[in-house]
Design an enzyme around this catalytic site. Structure first.
Site, PDB file in Angstrom:
ATOM      1  N   ARG A  20      -2.539   4.399 -12.603  1.00 30.88           N
ATOM      2  CA  ARG A  20      -2.814   5.318 -13.708  1.00 30.88           C
ATOM      3  C   ARG A  20      -1.658   5.402 -14.698  1.00 30.88           C
ATOM      4  O   ARG A  20      -1.601   6.309 -15.518  1.00 30.88           O
ATOM      5  CB  ARG A  20      -3.117   6.719 -13.170  1.00 30.88           C
ATOM      6  CG  ARG A  20      -4.333   6.766 -12.247  1.00 30.88           C
ATOM      7  CD  ARG A  20      -4.664   8.174 -11.812  1.00 30.88           C
ATOM      8  NE  ARG A  20      -5.752   8.202 -10.849  1.00 30.88           N
ATOM      9  CZ  ARG A  20      -6.221   9.304 -10.277  1.00 30.88           C
ATOM     10  NH1 ARG A  20      -5.687  10.486 -10.594  1.00 30.88           N
ATOM     11  NH2 ARG A  20      -7.214   9.240  -9.405  1.00 30.88           N
ATOM     12  N   CYS A  82      15.950   3.268  -2.483  1.00 33.37           N
ATOM     13  CA  CYS A  82      15.608   4.563  -3.092  1.00 33.37           C
ATOM     14  C   CYS A  82      16.763   5.209  -3.849  1.00 33.37           C
ATOM     15  O   CYS A  82      16.549   6.163  -4.604  1.00 33.37           O
ATOM     16  CB  CYS A  82      15.102   5.518  -2.020  1.00 33.37           C
ATOM     17  SG  CYS A  82      13.650   4.902  -1.145  1.00 33.37           S
TER      18      CYS A  82
END
Length: 394
Positions: A20, A82
């Site tokens: 998206r 990360c």
């Protein structure tokens, strides 16, 4: 004394679920342009750039930045799992404080796939082999549970065996995260959660349930760093500075202690925080706003103690007493954290920088932490690297 690097501008786009979002280079361009506009700096004045990402090909940083302009500057691509975004920030700060450059861009982006993190290269030895081998020795192997959930769920079990915190205490962190995110228009998940809803969600591993895990997301964030002299010369409102910063990697204890808390970076966090406090002459009691790496609630809980926010074994009382939210000793993850914003790996560290810069400016709206003089950032990557950064008003 070396002049401290200042944050002249920050930019961040709302994070989105996989499938998206815009393409990775478009997201990066948007965040960079927001940071440049916030700083009041033309791209032509940027002298170096550090691009952070994990899931993209080599020189993706160039491809993203070329959408803004081609000026021949050094562009360094950074991948530290990360902790990638804060590693880019770490390098940008070093460039400023060493005098090599006066105006530097750090940016991070990620376009992720749905579902749990997995290996990209299946035809070679795992890059996390040291950690995964220790994990399998301590926990065994369960192919039905994602590896990362096993790692942090195992760390939660380790903590419970040492200190006895019940499962619900971990769940309370997820409830707090959503309560904070309700005031953050950039957070992906802003709807409140009850403790009952958190605990009833699908079980992952150890004390962890589904609502206690951050979602994979797509997004980008950026920061413009300048020297004090550059800010003065160009009339920039660079009122936030990096007071101290430290990066650590794994210690022998990570692999020798027989502790899953160690495997997921407890010592890296503890030693990076100690270094920052020593360099700054500031302690946890001086800090109100903290953005820490809550990839799972278990990591937030053990990080409270590693960062010195509460005594060892004191996390349960700290959480139950509201020490981690507005009205308490600290406000941890006023943004809603990774649990609510999402975790696009390369962008996360710079999204934390964005939040703490807004807090120190007093621009955080309904999530503003009262009495902020310093902001602490903790960004952890397995494999491993941990960056702890202390921000203050210049």
């Amino acid at each position: 004394m070396t002049a401290r690097a200042r944050i002249a501008g920050v930019g961040m786009i709302p994070f989105a679920k996989p499938g998206r979002s815009e393409d990775w280079d478009v997201m990066a361009e948007q965040a960079i342009r927001l940071a440049l506009a916030d700083a009041g700096v033309d791209y032509g004045r940027i002298q170096q750039a550090y691009a952070g990402y994990v899931y993209a090909d080599s020189t993706a940083g160039q491809s993203a930045l070329y959408r803004v302009g081609c000026t021949g500057i050094p562009i360094v691509n950074v991948n530290n799992n990360c902790s990638t975004g804060s590693t880019a920030l770490f390098l940008a700060r070093q460039a400023i404080e060493s005098g090599v450059a006066e105006c530097v861009l750090a940016f991070g982006f990620e376009q992720m796939l749905p579902g749990a993190l997995g290996a990209v290269f299946a035809d070679r030895k795992r890059s996390l082999d040291h950690h995964l081998s220790r994990q399998e020795a301590l926990l065994g192997r369960d192919d039905a549970v994602p590896l990362v959930a096993q790692q942090f769920g195992g760390a939660g079990l380790d903590y419970q065996q040492r200190h006895g915190a019940p499962d619900e205490v971990f769940g309370m962190i997820a409830v707090k995260a959503r309560a904070h995110a309700a005031h953050n228009p950039l957070a992906l998940f802003r709807e409140p959660l009850t403790l009952e809803e958190v605990m009833a969600s699908a079980h992952l591993h150890g004390p962890l349930t589904r609502f206690q895990a951050c979602p994979p997301t797509c997004g980008a964030a950026a920061a413009v760093l300048v020297s004090p002299a550059f800010a003065a010369r160009h009339g920039l409102d660079a009122g936030v500075e990096i007071v101290a910063q430290a990066m650590t990697t794994d210690y022998a204890e990570t692999f020798e202690s027989g502790s899953m808390m160690s495997v997921v970076g407890y010592e890296m966090t503890r030693e990076a925080a100690r270094t920052v406090y020593d360099r700054a002459g500031v302690g946890p009691d001086d800090i109100r706003a903290i953005e820490l790496h809550d990839c799972f609630t278990a990591n937030e809980l053990i990080s409270y103690e590693a960062l010195g926010l509460c005594p060892e074994g004191g996390a349960e009382a700290y959480i139950r007493d509201g020490g981690n939210t507005h009205g308490g000793r600290h406000v941890t993850n006023p943004s809603g954290g990774l649990l609510s914003k999402g975790h696009p790996l390369g962008a996360t560290g710079l999204a934390q920088c964005h939040e703490l810069t807004q807090q120190l400016r007093g621009n955080a709206g309904g999530r503003q932490v009262e009495g902020v003089r310093f902001g602490l950032q903790h960004n952890l990557g397995l494999g491993g690297a941990c960056v702890v950064t202390l921000y203050g008003r210049a």
